[in-house]
Scaffold this motif. Sequence first.
Motif, PDB file in Angstrom:
ATOM      1  N   ALA A 281       0.824  -1.203   0.000  1.00  0.00           N
ATOM      2  CA  ALA A 281       0.000   0.000   0.000  1.00  0.00           C
ATOM      3  C   ALA A 281       0.864   1.261   0.000  1.00  0.00           C
ATOM      4  CB  ALA A 281      -0.934  -0.010   1.212  1.00  0.00           C
ATOM      5  N   GLY A 282       1.979   1.215   0.714  1.00  0.00           N
ATOM      6  CA  GLY A 282       2.878   2.366   0.732  1.00  0.00           C
ATOM      7  C   GLY A 282       3.470   2.656  -0.632  1.00  0.00           C
ATOM      8  N   GLU A 283       3.879   1.609  -1.341  1.00  0.00           N
ATOM      9  CA  GLU A 283       4.447   1.799  -2.683  1.00  0.00           C
ATOM     10  C   GLU A 283       3.381   2.300  -3.657  1.00  0.00           C
ATOM     11  OE1 GLU A 283       7.936  -1.610  -2.637  1.00  0.00           O
ATOM     12  OE2 GLU A 283       5.838  -2.206  -2.912  1.00  0.00           O
ATOM     13  N   ILE A 284       2.163   1.809  -3.512  1.00  0.00           N
ATOM     14  CA  ILE A 284       1.060   2.273  -4.354  1.00  0.00           C
ATOM     15  C   ILE A 284       0.804   3.754  -4.114  1.00  0.00           C
ATOM     16  CG2 ILE A 284      -1.439   2.055  -4.716  1.00  0.00           C
ATOM     17  CD1 ILE A 284      -1.020  -0.993  -4.042  1.00  0.00           C
ATOM     18  N   ALA A 285       0.753   4.151  -2.847  1.00  0.00           N
ATOM     19  CA  ALA A 285       0.530   5.562  -2.506  1.00  0.00           C
ATOM     20  C   ALA A 285       1.644   6.442  -3.048  1.00  0.00           C
ATOM     21  CB  ALA A 285       0.418   5.708  -0.991  1.00  0.00           C
ATOM     22  N   GLU A 286       2.876   5.996  -2.904  1.00  0.00           N
ATOM     23  CA  GLU A 286       4.013   6.783  -3.382  1.00  0.00           C
ATOM     24  C   GLU A 286       3.914   7.026  -4.883  1.00  0.00           C
ATOM     25  OE1 GLU A 286       8.916   6.441  -3.506  1.00  0.00           O
ATOM     26  OE2 GLU A 286       7.729   5.011  -2.338  1.00  0.00           O
ATOM     27  N   HIS A 287       3.514   6.008  -5.633  1.00  0.00           N
ATOM     28  CA  HIS A 287       3.385   6.157  -7.078  1.00  0.00           C
ATOM     29  C   HIS A 287       2.245   7.114  -7.432  1.00  0.00           C
ATOM     30  CE1 HIS A 287       3.822   5.128 -11.270  1.00  0.00           C
ATOM     31  NE2 HIS A 287       2.555   4.757 -11.343  1.00  0.00           N
ATOM     32  N   LEU A 288       1.124   6.988  -6.751  1.00  0.00           N
ATOM     33  CA  LEU A 288      -0.009   7.875  -7.021  1.00  0.00           C
ATOM     34  C   LEU A 288       0.328   9.328  -6.711  1.00  0.00           C
ATOM     35  CD1 LEU A 288      -2.903   5.672  -5.595  1.00  0.00           C
ATOM     36  CD2 LEU A 288      -2.537   6.259  -8.005  1.00  0.00           C
ATOM     37  N   VAL A 289       1.025   9.555  -5.621  1.00  0.00           N
ATOM     38  CA  VAL A 289       1.416  10.918  -5.264  1.00  0.00           C
ATOM     39  C   VAL A 289       2.357  11.498  -6.317  1.00  0.00           C
ATOM     40  CG1 VAL A 289       2.726  12.295  -3.595  1.00  0.00           C
ATOM     41  CG2 VAL A 289       1.025  10.646  -2.797  1.00  0.00           C
ATOM     42  N   ALA A 290       3.347  10.705  -6.727  1.00  0.00           N
ATOM     43  CA  ALA A 290       4.308  11.182  -7.721  1.00  0.00           C
ATOM     44  C   ALA A 290       3.623  11.503  -9.042  1.00  0.00           C
ATOM     45  CB  ALA A 290       5.403  10.137  -7.922  1.00  0.00           C
ATOM     46  N   CYS A 291       2.720  10.625  -9.491  1.00  0.00           N
ATOM     47  CA  CYS A 291       2.024  10.858 -10.761  1.00  0.00           C
ATOM     48  C   CYS A 291       1.106  12.077 -10.660  1.00  0.00           C
ATOM     49  CB  CYS A 291       1.224   9.620 -11.159  1.00  0.00           C
ATOM     50  SG  CYS A 291       2.231   8.230 -11.726  1.00  0.00           S
ATOM     51  N   THR A 292       0.398  12.198  -9.549  1.00  0.00           N
ATOM     52  CA  THR A 292      -0.515  13.332  -9.377  1.00  0.00           C
ATOM     53  C   THR A 292       0.249  14.643  -9.424  1.00  0.00           C
ATOM     54  OG1 THR A 292      -2.016  11.962  -8.058  1.00  0.00           O
ATOM     55  CG2 THR A 292      -2.234  14.351  -7.844  1.00  0.00           C
ATOM     56  N   ARG A 293       1.353  14.707  -8.720  1.00  0.00           N
ATOM     57  CA  ARG A 293       2.143  15.946  -8.701  1.00  0.00           C
ATOM     58  C   ARG A 293       2.775  16.242 -10.051  1.00  0.00           C
ATOM     59  NH1 ARG A 293       4.968  15.130  -2.699  1.00  0.00           N
ATOM     60  NH2 ARG A 293       3.267  16.128  -1.519  1.00  0.00           N
ATOM     61  N   ALA A 294       3.064  15.203 -10.831  1.00  0.00           N
ATOM     62  CA  ALA A 294       3.671  15.398 -12.145  1.00  0.00           C
ATOM     63  C   ALA A 294       2.628  15.636 -13.240  1.00  0.00           C
ATOM     64  CB  ALA A 294       4.528  14.185 -12.502  1.00  0.00           C
ATOM     65  N   GLY A 295       1.352  15.579 -12.879  1.00  0.00           N
ATOM     66  CA  GLY A 295       0.303  15.763 -13.870  1.00  0.00           C
ATOM     67  C   GLY A 295       0.132  14.570 -14.776  1.00  0.00           C
ATOM     68  N   LEU A 296       0.497  13.395 -14.302  1.00  0.00           N
ATOM     69  CA  LEU A 296       0.414  12.166 -15.090  1.00  0.00           C
ATOM     70  C   LEU A 296      -0.719  11.283 -14.592  1.00  0.00           C
ATOM     71  CD1 LEU A 296       4.174  11.087 -15.318  1.00  0.00           C
ATOM     72  CD2 LEU A 296       2.740  11.855 -17.217  1.00  0.00           C
ATOM     73  N   GLN A 297      -1.195  10.440 -15.483  1.00  0.00           N
ATOM     74  CA  GLN A 297      -2.152   9.416 -15.101  1.00  0.00           C
ATOM     75  C   GLN A 297      -1.379   8.216 -14.575  1.00  0.00           C
ATOM     76  OE1 GLN A 297      -4.496   7.922 -18.370  1.00  0.00           O
ATOM     77  NE2 GLN A 297      -6.286   7.578 -17.077  1.00  0.00           N
ATOM     78  N   GLY A 298      -1.698   7.788 -13.384  1.00  0.00           N
ATOM     79  CA  GLY A 298      -1.090   6.598 -12.818  1.00  0.00           C
ATOM     80  C   GLY A 298      -2.089   5.461 -12.809  1.00  0.00           C
ATOM     81  N   GLY A 299      -1.633   4.297 -12.427  1.00  0.00           N
ATOM     82  CA  GLY A 299      -2.566   3.176 -12.366  1.00  0.00           C
ATOM     83  C   GLY A 299      -1.867   1.849 -12.221  1.00  0.00           C
ATOM     84  N   PHE A 300      -2.693   0.808 -12.022  1.00  0.00           N
ATOM     85  CA  PHE A 300      -2.161  -0.497 -11.660  1.00  0.00           C
ATOM     86  C   PHE A 300      -3.022  -1.622 -12.239  1.00  0.00           C
ATOM     87  CE2 PHE A 300      -1.576   2.633  -8.314  1.00  0.00           C
ATOM     88  CZ  PHE A 300      -0.207   2.589  -8.082  1.00  0.00           C
ATOM     89  N   HIS A 301      -2.399  -2.769 -12.389  1.00  0.00           N
ATOM     90  CA  HIS A 301      -3.079  -4.038 -12.632  1.00  0.00           C
ATOM     91  C   HIS A 301      -3.462  -4.602 -11.272  1.00  0.00           C
ATOM     92  CE1 HIS A 301      -2.948  -8.430 -14.062  1.00  0.00           C
ATOM     93  NE2 HIS A 301      -2.820  -8.524 -12.748  1.00  0.00           N
ATOM     94  N   VAL A 302      -4.753  -4.886 -11.070  1.00  0.00           N
ATOM     95  CA  VAL A 302      -5.207  -5.422  -9.786  1.00  0.00           C
ATOM     96  C   VAL A 302      -6.348  -6.407 -10.034  1.00  0.00           C
ATOM     97  CG1 VAL A 302      -6.660  -3.371  -9.468  1.00  0.00           C
ATOM     98  CG2 VAL A 302      -6.166  -4.844  -7.518  1.00  0.00           C
ATOM     99  N   ILE A 303      -6.245  -7.601  -9.441  1.00  0.00           N
ATOM    100  CA  ILE A 303      -7.258  -8.633  -9.637  1.00  0.00           C
ATOM    101  C   ILE A 303      -7.768  -9.199  -8.317  1.00  0.00           C
ATOM    102  CG2 ILE A 303      -7.631 -10.990 -10.492  1.00  0.00           C
ATOM    103  CD1 ILE A 303      -6.111 -10.265 -12.993  1.00  0.00           C
ATOM    104  N   GLY A 304      -6.892  -9.717  -7.467  1.00  0.00           N
ATOM    105  CA  GLY A 304      -7.315 -10.387  -6.244  1.00  0.00           C
ATOM    106  C   GLY A 304      -7.821  -9.428  -5.180  1.00  0.00           C
ATOM    107  N   ASP A 305      -8.575  -9.976  -4.196  1.00  0.00           N
ATOM    108  CA  ASP A 305      -9.133  -9.105  -3.163  1.00  0.00           C
ATOM    109  C   ASP A 305      -8.073  -8.554  -2.216  1.00  0.00           C
ATOM    110  OD1 ASP A 305      -8.699 -11.570  -1.974  1.00  0.00           O
ATOM    111  OD2 ASP A 305     -10.751 -11.811  -1.237  1.00  0.00           O
TER     112      ASP A 305
END
Length: 512
Positions: free
Chosen positions: A277-301
């Motif tokens: 969760a920490g790595e996911i948050a770090e990526h989202l914050v970086a993309c948001t601040r850079a004006g980029l669309q971020g995202g992930f592949h996610v399947i399991g609960d």
Amino acid sequence: MLVGGRVHSPTAPDATAMAITDGTVVWLGRDEVGRALHPDAEVVDLAGAWVAPAFVDAHVHATSAGLLLTGLDLTGCRSLPELLAAVRAAEGPVVWGHGWDETRWPENRPPTRAELDEAAGGAAVYLSRVDVHSALASTALVDRAPAARAADGWSPDGPLSRAAHHHVRAAAKDAIPAARRRAAQDAFLRHAASRGIASVHECAGPDISSRDDLADLLSAAHGPEVVGYWGGTEPVDLPVRGLAGDLFVDGALGSRTAALRSPYADADTSGALYLTAGEIAEHLVACTRAGLQGGFHVIGDAAMAAVVEGFERAAAVVGAPALAARRHRLEHVEMVDAEQAAKLGAWGVVASVQPLFDREWGGPSGMYAQRLGVERGTALNPFARLASAGLVLAFGSDAPVTDVDPWAAIRAAVRHRTDGHGISPRAAFNAHTRGGWRAAGVDDGVTGTLQPGAPATYAVWEVGELEVTAPDSRVQRWSTDPRSGVPGLPSLDDTPTCLRTVLRGRTIYERQ
């Protein structure tokens, strides 16, 4: 000016003609009015054909899908011996194949490496499972990727997954000449255009393709528009839409690498969680601040729980409005509960989903139920829940995982194998057209529709009957008098034939 047809438009529901200037729709209405308003236009007689916004495939892997079209197609194999026979018949020092699914075989197991080596006759063989999250590799290929033997997911005799799979996949791709790779991409783009698709979202990344592979695809001068995504946390020097797509939080259910809260029903494992969760948050914050669309592949609960927590942490740092403004996207979103969906909708998340997954593996006797048990296995891909929570739905194929077949995807979304999870035909059609453009950040209110001011991006279809909403709101068939009701979509029982695909006024496919 197109005349003599039936045009699917939100602003002119009884239109039989459409005028286009410089790649933009400028008028819709009746034939006789259009001819009077545009006397000097080049006229194209549609001969009764149906015109609608072109489709967008929001998740593809063009090179792999093209190699399936031009290489060893294992999707039709119905037994282990049939797969081995296909390998024996294949030619070349490197054999690339895709599509085997042992859950549909009487043996209910893939071949051993010894069995594959015997069939390969010394060739380097790479055979990806249908979900592309594990693969069979001959010894000759493994020898080209020695690091695989010490990597997570290594098996001395069975399919390779996780990091071991990435190593042998990279070795197999490196062995494919650049000319063959580009030919595979061209074959895929031509095929997509023939299915009425005017744009594809390429989900590239360091573990599943390469920078050069994506660069070749983005430079393609014909066919559908390619929107590139890079599934990595580090920027790539290419014009990509975002650092999203197949940035893996987990794997896939068929390969038992999707991350679960409780173990699989048919194996003593709970899958693999690749990002915290920490790595996911770090990526989202970086993309948001850079004006980029971020995202992930996610399947399991378990993976979805990590994603939701990551979004919560990111929102606490940059604020929910800033997070939502970037339209971050999630691929697949198969196991998601109502509370999670509501949170994702509030954060403006795009759900890039694949309805054909449910058609192929859903229901009480499908692969999902085998892997998860019936209760969990029939709760996947809740499209209605996602739509009602306000997520932007964008449909795709994940080619080569499932076919590039938009009409089949629409049928699968409407006729979901689990009651209550399906959506209406109109919502499904919008998810495969306008939803794809919105998923890529184009949300001007007209792109993905046919109305004045919209890009002339459309497909021309030969259809049987259209469903019609009559004045008394009953659903009828298209009658001999189109004024008797508002034409809608082709019947779900029909299979329309694409006659022409047009991207911003430029024809990219025409049926001969």
